[in-house]
Design an enzyme around this catalytic site. Structure first.
Site, PDB file in Angstrom:
ATOM      1  N   HIS A 314       0.853  -1.190   0.000  1.00  0.00           N
ATOM      2  CA  HIS A 314       0.000   0.000   0.000  1.00  0.00           C
ATOM      3  C   HIS A 314       0.888   1.239   0.000  1.00  0.00           C
ATOM      4  O   HIS A 314       1.957   1.238   0.595  1.00  0.00           O
ATOM      5  CB  HIS A 314      -0.880   0.020   1.262  1.00  0.00           C
ATOM      6  CG  HIS A 314      -2.048   0.948   1.159  1.00  0.00           C
ATOM      7  ND1 HIS A 314      -1.939   2.283   1.411  1.00  0.00           N
ATOM      8  CD2 HIS A 314      -3.333   0.733   0.789  1.00  0.00           C
ATOM      9  CE1 HIS A 314      -3.118   2.861   1.231  1.00  0.00           C
ATOM     10  NE2 HIS A 314      -3.977   1.950   0.846  1.00  0.00           N
ATOM     11  N   ASP A 372      -8.056  -5.088  -0.141  1.00  0.00           N
ATOM     12  CA  ASP A 372      -8.548  -5.894  -1.270  1.00  0.00           C
ATOM     13  C   ASP A 372      -8.229  -7.376  -1.129  1.00  0.00           C
ATOM     14  O   ASP A 372      -8.716  -8.186  -1.923  1.00  0.00           O
ATOM     15  CB  ASP A 372      -7.922  -5.375  -2.568  1.00  0.00           C
ATOM     16  CG  ASP A 372      -8.423  -3.987  -2.891  1.00  0.00           C
ATOM     17  OD1 ASP A 372      -7.594  -3.072  -3.034  1.00  0.00           O
ATOM     18  OD2 ASP A 372      -9.654  -3.819  -2.947  1.00  0.00           O
TER      19      ASP A 372
HETATM   20  C1  SDX Z   1      -6.172   0.277  -2.830  1.00  0.00           C
HETATM   21  O1  SDX Z   1      -4.388   4.762  -1.891  1.00  0.00           O
HETATM   22  C2  SDX Z   1      -5.296   4.124  -1.298  1.00  0.00           C
HETATM   23  O2  SDX Z   1      -5.697   4.451  -0.206  1.00  0.00           O
HETATM   24  C3  SDX Z   1      -5.883   2.960  -2.058  1.00  0.00           C
HETATM   25  C4  SDX Z   1      -6.900   2.114  -1.320  1.00  0.00           C
HETATM   26  C5  SDX Z   1      -8.164   2.904  -1.050  1.00  0.00           C
HETATM   27  O3  SDX Z   1      -8.902   2.522  -0.113  1.00  0.00           O
HETATM   28  O4  SDX Z   1      -8.467   3.827  -1.828  1.00  0.00           O
HETATM   29  O5  SDX Z   1      -6.370   1.679  -0.085  1.00  0.00           O
HETATM   30  C6  SDX Z   1      -7.323   0.909  -2.127  1.00  0.00           C
HETATM   31  O6  SDX Z   1      -5.897   0.645  -3.943  1.00  0.00           O
HETATM   32  C7  SDX Z   1      -5.328  -0.753  -2.100  1.00  0.00           C
HETATM   33  C8  SDX Z   1      -4.101  -1.225  -2.955  1.00  0.00           C
HETATM   34  C9  SDX Z   1      -4.604  -2.302  -3.915  1.00  0.00           C
HETATM   35  N1  SDX Z   1      -3.531  -2.656  -4.866  1.00  0.00           N
HETATM   36  C10 SDX Z   1      -2.938  -3.866  -4.841  1.00  0.00           C
HETATM   37  O7  SDX Z   1      -3.142  -4.714  -3.971  1.00  0.00           O
HETATM   38  C11 SDX Z   1      -1.986  -4.110  -6.010  1.00  0.00           C
HETATM   39  C12 SDX Z   1      -0.666  -4.716  -5.487  1.00  0.00           C
HETATM   40  N2  SDX Z   1       0.034  -3.656  -4.740  1.00  0.00           N
HETATM   41  C13 SDX Z   1       1.023  -2.886  -5.469  1.00  0.00           C
HETATM   42  O8  SDX Z   1       0.770  -2.672  -6.814  1.00  0.00           O
HETATM   43  C14 SDX Z   1       1.549  -1.705  -4.659  1.00  0.00           C
HETATM   44  O9  SDX Z   1       1.796  -2.151  -3.403  1.00  0.00           O
HETATM   45  C15 SDX Z   1       0.716  -0.430  -4.585  1.00  0.00           C
HETATM   46  C16 SDX Z   1       0.358   0.078  -5.938  1.00  0.00           C
HETATM   47  C17 SDX Z   1      -0.525  -0.669  -3.801  1.00  0.00           C
HETATM   48  C18 SDX Z   1       1.565   0.616  -3.863  1.00  0.00           C
HETATM   49  O10 SDX Z   1       2.586   0.902  -4.673  1.00  0.00           O
HETATM   50  P1  SDX Z   1       3.710   1.995  -4.264  1.00  0.00           P
HETATM   51  O11 SDX Z   1       3.403   2.681  -3.005  1.00  0.00           O
HETATM   52  O12 SDX Z   1       3.946   2.829  -5.460  1.00  0.00           O
HETATM   53  O13 SDX Z   1       4.911   1.098  -3.900  1.00  0.00           O
HETATM   54  P2  SDX Z   1       5.863   0.497  -4.963  1.00  0.00           P
HETATM   55  O14 SDX Z   1       5.033  -0.041  -6.105  1.00  0.00           O
HETATM   56  O15 SDX Z   1       6.925   1.480  -5.265  1.00  0.00           O
HETATM   57  O16 SDX Z   1       6.456  -0.754  -4.160  1.00  0.00           O
HETATM   58  C19 SDX Z   1       7.498  -0.537  -3.237  1.00  0.00           C
HETATM   59  C20 SDX Z   1       8.357  -1.774  -3.383  1.00  0.00           C
HETATM   60  C21 SDX Z   1       8.773  -2.004  -4.835  1.00  0.00           C
HETATM   61  O17 SDX Z   1      10.021  -2.676  -4.792  1.00  0.00           O
HETATM   62  P3  SDX Z   1      11.346  -1.773  -5.116  1.00  0.00           P
HETATM   63  O18 SDX Z   1      11.101  -1.091  -6.444  1.00  0.00           O
HETATM   64  O19 SDX Z   1      11.428  -0.765  -3.966  1.00  0.00           O
HETATM   65  O20 SDX Z   1      12.473  -2.780  -5.135  1.00  0.00           O
HETATM   66  O21 SDX Z   1       7.602  -2.947  -3.005  1.00  0.00           O
HETATM   67  C22 SDX Z   1       7.434  -3.808  -4.139  1.00  0.00           C
HETATM   68  C23 SDX Z   1       7.753  -2.985  -5.379  1.00  0.00           C
HETATM   69  O22 SDX Z   1       8.295  -3.826  -6.380  1.00  0.00           O
HETATM   70  N3  SDX Z   1       6.031  -4.202  -4.128  1.00  0.00           N
HETATM   71  C24 SDX Z   1       5.600  -5.446  -4.318  1.00  0.00           C
HETATM   72  C25 SDX Z   1       4.207  -5.356  -4.161  1.00  0.00           C
HETATM   73  N4  SDX Z   1       3.840  -4.083  -3.902  1.00  0.00           N
HETATM   74  C26 SDX Z   1       4.972  -3.366  -3.899  1.00  0.00           C
HETATM   75  N5  SDX Z   1       6.234  -6.610  -4.595  1.00  0.00           N
HETATM   76  C27 SDX Z   1       5.454  -7.715  -4.720  1.00  0.00           C
HETATM   77  N6  SDX Z   1       4.095  -7.711  -4.584  1.00  0.00           N
HETATM   78  C28 SDX Z   1       3.460  -6.551  -4.299  1.00  0.00           C
HETATM   79  N7  SDX Z   1       2.109  -6.536  -4.149  1.00  0.00           N
END
Ligand code: SDX
Length: 437
Positions: A314, A372
């Protein structure tokens, strides 16, 4: 306690080392949470833009509606903890709280519930919009289209400068979303639309419109209605997330509320945002069995593999999403009620959560289950198809979008949102006729 005056309590001094010039930036404190550095004059004073793609360090507005502490896993709506609201409230009580700032008393709740109930029908002609879609259209495509089209019907509630029209639009959107979303489902399965029933609660009415058929009476299961009520509360609002920011940015230009919410629905659809609940189910089905969970956790950690654990991570929560805990408890309640004891997808989800929470990669990157992760398993157990999951999220989030839109409209600092950029393209050059290229 609320904080109305945005007066500086301190300053940050920044120095441009290329000129040796220093600038004092006002620091403003809210009631709780990070302070903000006021950079509204930064460009005028320094000739520089700030740079923050994804807005990870940027406050886009001031708000009194929702507070999130991502490190502590805290979520408050107008100061009330989400677990207390989810446990004790009807969804419309929370809707009232988000819209007006306090929980309603009996009379206020009765009036609000009456107003919403008696606006839940749609104009009969709106049914024709549905027949313009293919039966297999995604419910988010249908919802986005129908909500946007409400601008073509309700001309008497488009002018956001008129307080009366704002109330009418707010009421119509919250009241009609359960009908719009349930009709997208009925249309997809070729069953007749069900009209709302005025003797049912918001959550009961939605389940009724989803699953009732004209051929026989339909009794809403009270356990499932309570679960749906709780799930709607958990999804109602969440500070300045991508879809809420989309609604605010759209509204800042003076666009009508129906158009703004259609934009919010479009943004929520993305798999990184509200589309994640549908993506979680598809991921669990792709994993297929508990003994393959390790293989997929490995893939999620592999930088060269685009696979991510959907429902994990998140932007704000670097601790357990408080909504996910309540969702997990609701999942077990629904399964017990329905007599489902060995649902393979739930087994896979629990194994996935166990392994991920013990794995250094997820611990180090602070990746926990989010709202989710469990919602899709519950919806599926309730008989709701995967394609409808994000539409249910949109149904619940409509109240948060409307509350945030109203707060923005009333904000004396309201200006049209117009971010700038770091330009890295071509400098000026002259046109070359085609025969000379
Ligand atoms: C919602 O904003 C909100 O409040 C949203 C929400 C709401 O109520 O409105 O809470 C609802 O959207 C919840 C999130 C649902 N999405 C998912 O479950 C999709 C999977 N999650 C990711 O795509 C990700 O965690 C995000 C998009 C939710 C957050 O992304 P960020 O903050 O941009 O973080 P990032 O993508 O930069 O990740 C940080 C690190 C990265 O590694 P590095 O580049 O630092 O080496 O963590 C890794 C990412 O590769 N990473 C994951 C991961 N999520 C992040 N690795 C594996 N699996 C994952 N799910």
């Amino acid at each position: 306690m609320t904080y109305d005056k945005k007066t500086a309590t301190n300053t940050f001094t920044v120095t441009d080392n290329s000129t040796g010039k220093s600038y004092d930036l006002p620091v403003i404190e809210g009631t709780v949470g990070p302070r903000v550095v006021d950079i509204r004059k930064f460009y005028a004073d320094t000739g520089c833009f700030t740079y923050d793609p994804g807005f990870t360090s940027t406050g886009s507005c001031s708000s009194k509606i929702t507070f999130i502490d991502g490190d502590e896993g805290i979520l408050l709506h107008r100061g009330y903890p989400i677990d207390q609201l989810a446990e004790n409230c009807d969804f419309l009580e929370v809707a009232y709280l988000l819209l007006f700032g306090d929980l309603p008393n009996k009379e206020q709740f009765a009036q609000f519930e009456h107003d919403i109930t008696y606006h839940s029908m749609l104009h009969e002609q709106i049914q024709r919009f549905y027949s313009g879609f293919r039966r297999d259209a995604h419910p988010m495509a249908v919802s986005c289209g129908v909500v946007g089209a409400l601008s073509a019907f309700y001309h008497d509630s488009l002018d956001f400068t008129d307080p009366y029209q704002r109330v009418v639009a707010e009421t119509r959107l919250i009241a009609k979303m359960p009908t719009i979303v349930s009709w997208a489902y009925k249309y997809s399965i070729g069953q007749p639309f069900q009209y709302p029933r005025n003797n049912l609660t918001y959550a009961e009415n939605f389940l009724h419109m989803m699953f009732a058929v004209p051929c026989e009476p339909y009794e809403v299961n009270p356990v499932l209605a309570r679960a749906m009520n709780r799930i709607l509360i958990l999804h109602a609002d969440h500070e300045q997330n991508a879809s809420t920011s989309t609604v605010r940015l759209s509204g800042s230009s003076g666009a009508n509320p129906f158009a703004c919410l259609a934009a919010g629905i479009a943004s929520l659809w993305g798999p990184s945002h509200g589309g994640a609940n549908e993506a979680v189910l598809n991921m669990l089905m792709q994993i297929g069995s508990k003994d393959r969970v390790g293989e997929y956790v490995k893939r999620a950690k592999d930088k060269d593999d685009p696979f991510r654990l959907m429902g994990f991570g998140h932007r704000v929560y670097k601790n357990y999403d408080p909504r996910a805990k309540i969702m997990q408890q609701t999942c077990h309640e629904v399964f017990d009620e329905l007599g489902i004891h060995d649902e393979p997808l739930l087994q896979i989800a629990m194994e996935l959560e166990k392994i991920a929470l013990e794995d250094d990669y997820f611990i180090e990157k602070k990746l926990y289950p989010n709202v989710d992760f469990y919602s899709g398993i519950i919806f599926r157990a309730m008989g709701i198809p995967t394609s409808m999951f994000t539409a249910l999220f949109a149904l619940a989030r409509t109240t948060g979008w409307v509350a945030q839109w109203l707060e923005m409209i009333d904000d004396p600092e309201l200006k049209i949102g117009r971010p700038r950029q770091l330009y890295i393209g071509q400098t000026q050059r002259d046109f070359i006729p085609m025969d000379k290229r």
